[in-house]
Design a protein around this motif. Structure first.
Motif, PDB file in Angstrom:
ATOM      1  N   GLY A 423     122.786  51.048  46.309  1.00  0.00           N
ATOM      2  CA  GLY A 423     123.727  51.613  45.356  1.00  0.00           C
ATOM      3  C   GLY A 423     125.113  51.713  45.941  1.00  0.00           C
ATOM      4  O   GLY A 423     125.296  51.748  47.159  1.00  0.00           O
ATOM      5  N   GLN A 424     126.098  51.740  45.061  1.00  0.00           N
ATOM      6  CA  GLN A 424     127.481  51.884  45.493  1.00  0.00           C
ATOM      7  C   GLN A 424     127.675  53.220  46.207  1.00  0.00           C
ATOM      8  O   GLN A 424     127.079  54.231  45.828  1.00  0.00           O
ATOM      9  CB  GLN A 424     128.389  51.804  44.267  1.00  0.00           C
ATOM     10  CG  GLN A 424     129.868  51.927  44.556  1.00  0.00           C
ATOM     11  CD  GLN A 424     130.692  51.786  43.277  1.00  0.00           C
ATOM     12  OE1 GLN A 424     131.055  50.683  42.898  1.00  0.00           O
ATOM     13  NE2 GLN A 424     130.962  52.892  42.610  1.00  0.00           N
ATOM     14  N   GLY A 525     139.283  51.092  31.209  1.00  0.00           N
ATOM     15  CA  GLY A 525     139.359  50.813  32.637  1.00  0.00           C
ATOM     16  C   GLY A 525     138.062  50.926  33.398  1.00  0.00           C
ATOM     17  O   GLY A 525     138.057  50.810  34.622  1.00  0.00           O
ATOM     18  N   ASP A 526     136.942  51.161  32.725  1.00  0.00           N
ATOM     19  CA  ASP A 526     135.637  51.198  33.389  1.00  0.00           C
ATOM     20  C   ASP A 526     135.014  49.809  33.353  1.00  0.00           C
ATOM     21  O   ASP A 526     134.750  49.262  32.275  1.00  0.00           O
ATOM     22  CB  ASP A 526     134.707  52.187  32.681  1.00  0.00           C
ATOM     23  CG  ASP A 526     134.945  53.617  33.127  1.00  0.00           C
ATOM     24  OD1 ASP A 526     134.552  53.947  34.249  1.00  0.00           O
ATOM     25  OD2 ASP A 526     135.524  54.392  32.343  1.00  0.00           O
ATOM     26  N   TYR A 527     134.716  49.259  34.518  1.00  0.00           N
ATOM     27  CA  TYR A 527     134.160  47.904  34.607  1.00  0.00           C
ATOM     28  C   TYR A 527     132.849  47.955  35.385  1.00  0.00           C
ATOM     29  O   TYR A 527     132.819  48.115  36.608  1.00  0.00           O
ATOM     30  CB  TYR A 527     135.161  46.964  35.281  1.00  0.00           C
ATOM     31  CG  TYR A 527     136.424  46.798  34.469  1.00  0.00           C
ATOM     32  CD1 TYR A 527     136.512  45.830  33.474  1.00  0.00           C
ATOM     33  CD2 TYR A 527     137.511  47.651  34.655  1.00  0.00           C
ATOM     34  CE1 TYR A 527     137.669  45.696  32.704  1.00  0.00           C
ATOM     35  CE2 TYR A 527     138.670  47.527  33.892  1.00  0.00           C
ATOM     36  CZ  TYR A 527     138.733  46.548  32.917  1.00  0.00           C
ATOM     37  OH  TYR A 527     139.875  46.429  32.150  1.00  0.00           O
ATOM     38  N   ALA A 528     131.752  47.846  34.641  1.00  0.00           N
ATOM     39  CA  ALA A 528     130.426  47.893  35.248  1.00  0.00           C
ATOM     40  C   ALA A 528     130.135  46.577  35.955  1.00  0.00           C
ATOM     41  O   ALA A 528     130.608  45.507  35.553  1.00  0.00           O
ATOM     42  CB  ALA A 528     129.369  48.175  34.189  1.00  0.00           C
ATOM     43  N   TYR A 529     129.349  46.659  37.011  1.00  0.00           N
ATOM     44  CA  TYR A 529     128.898  45.456  37.694  1.00  0.00           C
ATOM     45  C   TYR A 529     127.492  45.702  38.219  1.00  0.00           C
ATOM     46  O   TYR A 529     126.930  46.798  38.050  1.00  0.00           O
ATOM     47  CB  TYR A 529     129.868  45.062  38.810  1.00  0.00           C
ATOM     48  CG  TYR A 529     129.896  45.970  40.018  1.00  0.00           C
ATOM     49  CD1 TYR A 529     129.232  45.600  41.190  1.00  0.00           C
ATOM     50  CD2 TYR A 529     130.586  47.181  40.010  1.00  0.00           C
ATOM     51  CE1 TYR A 529     129.260  46.424  42.318  1.00  0.00           C
ATOM     52  CE2 TYR A 529     130.622  47.994  41.127  1.00  0.00           C
ATOM     53  CZ  TYR A 529     129.954  47.619  42.280  1.00  0.00           C
ATOM     54  OH  TYR A 529     129.977  48.420  43.383  1.00  0.00           O
ATOM     55  N   THR A 530     126.893  44.692  38.831  1.00  0.00           N
ATOM     56  CA  THR A 530     125.494  44.763  39.234  1.00  0.00           C
ATOM     57  C   THR A 530     125.346  44.603  40.740  1.00  0.00           C
ATOM     58  O   THR A 530     125.974  43.734  41.346  1.00  0.00           O
ATOM     59  CB  THR A 530     124.677  43.668  38.525  1.00  0.00           C
ATOM     60  OG1 THR A 530     124.783  43.839  37.113  1.00  0.00           O
ATOM     61  CG2 THR A 530     123.209  43.726  38.930  1.00  0.00           C
ATOM     62  N   VAL A 537     117.584  43.509  40.566  1.00  0.00           N
ATOM     63  CA  VAL A 537     118.682  44.419  40.232  1.00  0.00           C
ATOM     64  C   VAL A 537     118.349  45.812  40.748  1.00  0.00           C
ATOM     65  O   VAL A 537     117.280  46.366  40.455  1.00  0.00           O
ATOM     66  CB  VAL A 537     118.929  44.452  38.722  1.00  0.00           C
ATOM     67  CG1 VAL A 537     119.955  45.516  38.362  1.00  0.00           C
ATOM     68  CG2 VAL A 537     119.397  43.086  38.241  1.00  0.00           C
ATOM     69  N   ALA A 538     119.252  46.389  41.518  1.00  0.00           N
ATOM     70  CA  ALA A 538     119.022  47.697  42.117  1.00  0.00           C
ATOM     71  C   ALA A 538     119.808  48.804  41.428  1.00  0.00           C
ATOM     72  O   ALA A 538     119.328  49.930  41.310  1.00  0.00           O
ATOM     73  CB  ALA A 538     119.385  47.666  43.603  1.00  0.00           C
ATOM     74  N   SER A 539     121.019  48.527  40.970  1.00  0.00           N
ATOM     75  CA  SER A 539     121.832  49.549  40.314  1.00  0.00           C
ATOM     76  C   SER A 539     122.981  48.889  39.579  1.00  0.00           C
ATOM     77  O   SER A 539     123.320  47.725  39.834  1.00  0.00           O
ATOM     78  CB  SER A 539     122.372  50.567  41.330  1.00  0.00           C
ATOM     79  OG  SER A 539     123.154  49.924  42.319  1.00  0.00           O
ATOM     80  N   LYS A 540     123.579  49.677  38.666  1.00  0.00           N
ATOM     81  CA  LYS A 540     124.706  49.195  37.878  1.00  0.00           C
ATOM     82  C   LYS A 540     125.823  50.235  37.910  1.00  0.00           C
ATOM     83  O   LYS A 540     125.976  51.024  36.984  1.00  0.00           O
ATOM     84  CB  LYS A 540     124.280  48.891  36.445  1.00  0.00           C
ATOM     85  CG  LYS A 540     123.299  47.729  36.347  1.00  0.00           C
ATOM     86  CD  LYS A 540     122.982  47.367  34.903  1.00  0.00           C
ATOM     87  CE  LYS A 540     122.068  46.150  34.841  1.00  0.00           C
ATOM     88  NZ  LYS A 540     121.745  45.751  33.447  1.00  0.00           N
TER      89      LYS A 540
END
Length: 896
Positions: A423-424, A525-530, A537-540
């Protein structure tokens, strides 16, 4: 550090509620404390205001007696109705709260006397200011009043969530467990005579998910987390006693908070189908509760069932039923243990009993659910082994109890994890919250906040991906990031190797916003990524773009006029809405800003279009700028502050109220102040050397200022100065704002430095090692000893003041008689030791006189309390006693 003001403030604020007149002398310790059914824990007066529809229904339909814990009295808030501030404002807001909750049948408000400083979104800062004794006070109130149901707020650092609200909720969650544990604050048991108490159910206000309005709002709610139990109570149900919907009653109560500008709240819809539910999310339960999806789970008593009410076919009240798993994080194919226990009521048997475990499809369960015969007070336990199937995310493990006296249901969440998680990296506040969930033992509350990191438009930053091995063997593999269009990274994949079981490592990526034309802030301004690990896939998480600007060098003159060449850079658009009502047009509210720097000074010029100016505050009232038109500038020296206590925030009011000339008010000069930052107060005192100027014309105004950078708490990073420019717009004369616009715009952004924009001061070289001064935080709060309403309640419900202990008998004192005299009311006090008496003469109109008296000796003392007016009906004296050992007592006598 906190200090309590022992001031007599009754003459400063008119109190609306009349005292309860005793038939004889009475004290707070003459009987057992009030036994509550439910307790709401909040941070400020009005925090409970959006739950009053529910509390009112429970009271009217089921005689549920609810109390409210309010950690502070809201002294740090604004005041739309008068000049009171600080403790005097706290007295006013307490009066508003008692009147508001009274409309829902709630009479008990327990103020804890902690300080309300300024708006912050930081729970850690709140905890630092309130101090460690606040949990002790909440636990004491729970042990004294013994509520079966505890309700509170959102403990997570969700975007814009007030840090005081977060901390109040965390205190409530901790108290749910701590109050039951005799090892926690044992002196409350050994010295004060309290007993451990285990509340039955714990819920947070609100629910993350979607629902329909109307009578079906509870049954149609769909939580974002399908394993979560969320209950709704429809506000469109009519009150039989009051003849209108509970939504309308709740709105009437909310309007009582006039000091907060709530008196102008609009009417609720008259069509019940347009009215929704109050939602509550369950955290934990020690008793059975309605099964999700059942009719009982959608009933208005769903939260009370098992604790205070008994649904049809359910086990008797007093039955305990719980489920615990050996781990929260479970893995496919790896067994874990589930223990289920049921305890019969102390005076009623359940008979032959058994439990059946419920798990997701494909999971395997082994173990017997037979509990045997459960006689009164007997506990039975069943142990199961559960093996999950494939999958990820949250899942529900449930248990159904079958007895000769009825059925019960309980459940618990688990999280299905792959062998390796990724995760980020978390923001500091979020990381601290996640740690808290682990320490308190509520992992079901973790992961509520979507991980985000901000990135300046057109800029770059390092993003760390935290990889955790939750398997039982060392692991190696690959981490991958898949970014949206307009973003690039220095690499798409990176390895991790020989990661030990239970260990974590951080894999760095440098991410760049390659398309500066992308929207920033709350305009998209919210830009989701993977993030993927080992191909799965672990988190978004998300990246949030904030605006960026380059500030040129120039030498403006601070006169409120943009002279030629003074601001050579492009104008910044600061017209984006961040809170409140949208501007009806550019003429209604819009603005631009220009910046420059020279030597060690930052210059700003803000031009605002505003066709209706708000209240002109007196220069002496240059504070709480959100009440009228104002421009606020926020500066984070290095762009790394966790909260605003290490930032500089200044607000400018473009015009103040001048003196009357020939019957008409003239416009006074601008004024400026610092608020909610490293040092608050009037600008001349807190920002020496800062200069402001303004020009007010038809259709708007211009504000110009110069800020010496030495005023900032620390040296500026020329490449990454955190900057925001915010405009507060008021179109009324009632000291309330309607609209807030700005440059970097998100809900609650004034308290969130990480979401401010980024400014580069090209060529600027800051002095080395500029100091970071310790923050100055307001530290005064009203003492309950100086609140006659708190004293009257203490006498009525036999609960000591402010969540503190009662005075020891050997140190106590009380009023024993009161008579009218020529100079005022003569009060006879009986003291068992020296102390301090806080005396209030009360009648049907409120407070008629007050006095604080130091009593120097044991025995009987007579003092006179002067009156500020003639006495009205039913006069009485209410007295607070401050013992030398720190405890308090309260007493009340009729004036004869």
């Amino acid at each position: 550090m906190r200090k309590r003001l022992s001031l007599v403030l009754a003459t400063m604020v008119a109190l609306a509620l009349s005292p309860a007149v005793p038939s004889a002398a009475s004290t707070a310790s003459s009987a057992a404390p009030v036994d509550l059914d439910a307790l709401f824990v909040g941070a400020h007066p009005d925090d409970e205001a959006f739950s009053l529809s529910t509390l009112g229904q429970w009271n009217e339909d089921h005689r549920v007696r609810t109390g409210v814990v309010t950690v502070t009295r809201g002294e740090g808030g604004g005041n739309a109705v008068g000049p009171e501030e600080g403790p005097a404002l706290g007295l006013l807001r307490e009066s508003e709260e008692r009147a508001a909750v009274g409309k829902a049948g709630v009479r008990e408000v327990f103020n804890l006397d902690d300080v309300d400083f300024y708006y912050t979104v930081s729970a850690p800062l709140t905890d630092q200011i309130w101090g460690a004794d606040t949990l002790e006070k909440v636990v004491r109130v729970v042990r004294q009043t013994r509520p079966e149901v505890i309700l509170t707020m959102d403990p997570a650092p969700s975007p814009g969530n007030h840090g005081n609200h977060q901390q109040a909720a965390r205190l409530a969650v901790q108290a749910f467990y701590a109050a039951a544990d005799p090892k926690v604050f044992p002196e409350q048991i050994t010295r004060e005579g309290l007993r451990p108490f285990a509340p039955a159910r714990l819920l947070l206000g609100g629910g993350r998910g979607a629902s329909q309005n109307g009578p079906s709002c509870a049954s149609t709610f769909r939580p974002n987390n399908p394993a979560q139990n969320v209950y709704g109570v429809w506000s469109g149900r009519p009150s039989q006693a009051q003849g209108k919907t509970w939504a309308a009653i709740e709105r009437d109560a909310q309007r009582t908070y006039a000091s907060q500008g709530w008196a102008v709240f609009p009417d609720m819809p008259s069509d019940p189908n347009q009215l929704g539910c109050d939602f509550f999310t369950q955290v934990d339960s020690r008793v059975p509760f309605p099964e999700p999806g059942s009719a009982a789970a959608a009933a208005p008593t769903a939260i009370l069932d098992g604790a205070l009410t008994r649904a049809s076919g359910a086990v008797p009240l007093g039955t305990l039923f719980g489920l615990r798993t050996s781990t929260f994080d479970v893995r496919p194919g790896t067994p874990f243990t589930v223990k289920v226990s049921a305890t019969a009521p102390s005076r009623e048997p359940l008979g032959r009993s058994s439990v059946k475990l419920g798990v997701p499809a494909g999971w395997q369960v082994s173990g017997s659910g037979e509990l045997g015969g459960l006689s009164a007070g007997r506990t039975g336990t069943a142990t199961f082994t559960v093996t999950p199937a494939t999958g990820t995310g949250r899942a529900r493990v449930s248990a159904t109890l079958t007895t000769e006296r009825g059925r019960g249901y309980t459940d618990r969440q688990v999280e299905i994890s792959p062998p390796v998680r990724a995760g980020q990296q978390l923001l500091p506040q979020v990381a601290q919250y996640e740690k808290w969930t682990s320490e308190v033992g509520v992992p079901q509350l973790r992961g509520i906040v979507t991980p985000v990191l901000t990135l300046p438009s057109g800029g770059s930053r390092q993003v760390g991906v935290v990889v955790t091995n939750v398997s039982d063997a060392a692991r190696s593999g690959t981490v991958r990031v898949d970014l949206p269009a307009g973003f690039t990274a220095d690499r798409a994949e990176a390895p991790y190797s020989d990661l030990a079981a239970g260990a974590s490592t951080t894999v760095p990526f440098t991410v760049t916003n390659s398309d500066p034309s992308l929207k920033t802030s709350n305009q998209g301004g919210d830009y989701a990524y993977t993030i993927s690990v080992d191909g799965a896939v672990a988190s978004k998480p998300a990246l949030e773009l904030v605006p960026a600007a380059s500030v040129p060098q120039a030498s403006p003159t601070v006169d409120g006029v943009a002279g030629d060449g003074e601001y050579p850079g492009p104008a910044l658009d600061i017209s984006r809405l961040w809170e409140g009502t949208a501007c009806s047009s550019a003429a209604d509210c819009s603005a631009t800003a220009r910046l420059a720097w020279h030597d060690d000074t930052l210059y700003l010029l803000v031009q605002v279009q505003d066709d209706v100016l708000g209240t002109r505050l007196a220069a002496a009232d240059c504070k709480r700028h959100w009440r009228t038109d104002a421009v606020e500038v926020t500066l984070d020296p290095r762009g790394t502050s966790e909260n605003t206590s290490t930032t500089f925030k200044a607000a400018v009011l473009p015009v103040t109220a001048g003196s009357d000339v020939a019957g008409s008010a003239t416009a006074g000069p601008p004024c400026f102040l610092r608020d909610a930052d490293n040092r608050q107060g009037p600008g001349e005192q807190t920002a020496p050397g800062m200069r402001v100027a303004s020009k007010v014309a038809s259709g708007g105004y211009t504000v110009e200022m110069s800020i010496p950078l030495e005023l900032l708490p620390g040296s500026v990073d020329p490449a990454h100065l955190g900057l925001n420019i915010l405009v507060y717009d008021s179109d009324t004369q009632d000291k309330t704002g309607q609209t807030r616009i700005g440059w970097s715009t998100w809900g609650g952004v004034q308290g969130d430095p990480y979401r401010w924009g980024v400014a580069a001061l090209t060529g600027y070289r800051p002095p080395a090692d500029r100091p970071v001064p310790d923050p100055v935080i307001p530290d005064t709060a009203l003492s309950s000893l100086d609140s006659p309403q708190s004293l009257e309640q203490a006498v009525r419900v036999h609960v000591p003041l402010a969540g503190g202990p009662a005075a020891k008998e050997a140190e106590s004192g009380q009023a024993v008689s009161a008579t009218t005299g020529q100079q005022g009311v003569k009060v006879t006090l009986r003291a068992n030791a020296p102390g301090k008496a806080h005396l209030f003469v009360r009648d049907d109109q409120g407070t008629a006189g007050s006095r604080v008296v130091a009593v120097s000796r044991k025995g009987v003392t007579t003092v006179t309390v002067p009156l500020t007016r003639a006495l009205a009906a039913h006069p009485a004296v209410v007295a607070g006693w401050e013992a030398p050992g720190g405890g308090t007592a309260a007493s009340q006598v009729r004036v004869r």
